[in-house]
Write a protein that holds these residues in place. Structure first.
Motif, PDB file in Angstrom:
ATOM      1  N   LEU A   1       0.802  -1.215   0.000  1.00 16.22           N
ATOM      2  CA  LEU A   1       0.000   0.000   0.000  1.00 16.22           C
ATOM      3  C   LEU A   1       0.836   1.267   0.000  1.00 16.22           C
ATOM      4  N   SER A   2       2.042   1.225   0.529  1.00 15.35           N
ATOM      5  CA  SER A   2       2.887   2.424   0.455  1.00 15.35           C
ATOM      6  C   SER A   2       3.306   2.698  -0.988  1.00 15.35           C
ATOM      7  N   VAL A   3       3.549   1.653  -1.762  1.00 14.65           N
ATOM      8  CA  VAL A   3       3.864   1.827  -3.183  1.00 14.65           C
ATOM      9  C   VAL A   3       2.611   2.303  -3.928  1.00 14.65           C
ATOM     10  N   VAL A   4       1.469   1.745  -3.585  1.00 14.91           N
ATOM     11  CA  VAL A   4       0.208   2.184  -4.194  1.00 14.91           C
ATOM     12  C   VAL A   4      -0.017   3.667  -3.914  1.00 14.91           C
ATOM     13  N   ALA A   5       0.241   4.101  -2.687  1.00 12.63           N
ATOM     14  CA  ALA A   5       0.047   5.516  -2.332  1.00 12.63           C
ATOM     15  C   ALA A   5       0.956   6.417  -3.151  1.00 12.63           C
ATOM     16  N   ASP A   6       2.201   6.015  -3.313  1.00 15.15           N
ATOM     17  CA  ASP A   6       3.127   6.807  -4.131  1.00 15.15           C
ATOM     18  C   ASP A   6       2.659   6.875  -5.579  1.00 15.15           C
ATOM     19  N   THR A   7       2.133   5.780  -6.070  1.00 12.81           N
ATOM     20  CA  THR A   7       1.648   5.704  -7.447  1.00 12.81           C
ATOM     21  C   THR A   7       0.395   6.561  -7.630  1.00 12.81           C
TER      22      THR A   7
END
Length: 131
Positions: A98-104
């Motif tokens: 989810l941290s990668v999703v948030a950055d995306t």
């Protein structure tokens, strides 16, 4: 702009400190399937458009939650879907993905996503919201 498959998996692998891309992919598929069951409408479609195509299809899976799970139950559901996982390891998996999703997603889309989810998801995404 759609994130590339290799870049997405590399970011998840790095954040989750997974020894293999397969483990990063496994965590990503489970977490995104569960997240997709909780999101609706434009925010869900916009997020899918920014993820690699394979992950977008996982997010857009037609499963729908009857009600949004609180963050603790989301973690437990993740643990139940990953063979050998515990709540502690599932928390790690959720955070990495989810941290990668948030950055995306970016800030505007993240705010619209968080409105759809119960309190506490901001921490799962690594985007604490002011109270």
């Amino acid at each position: 702009m759609r994130m590339q498959w290799d870049a997405f998996l590399s970011a998840v692998q790095e954040r989750g400190e997974y020894p293999s891309r397969e483990e990063a992919e496994r965590a990503s598929r489970v977490v995104l399937a569960l997240l997709g069951a909780h999101l609706v409408g434009e925010a869900r479609a916009e997020l899918a458009a920014r993820l690699p195509e394979t992950m977008a299809l996982v997010l857009l899976n037609p499963l729908q939650a009857h009600e949004p799970l609180p963050p603790e139950r989301f973690i437990r559901a993740t643990a139940a879907w990953i063979e050998g996982a515990t709540e502690k390891t599932a928390t790690w998996d959720v955070s990495a993905v989810l941290s990668v999703v948030a950055d995306t997603a970016g800030e505007d889309l993240m705010n619209r996503i968080l409105i759809q989810l119960p309190d506490g998801y901001d921490l799962l995404f690594g985007h604490p919201q002011p109270k």
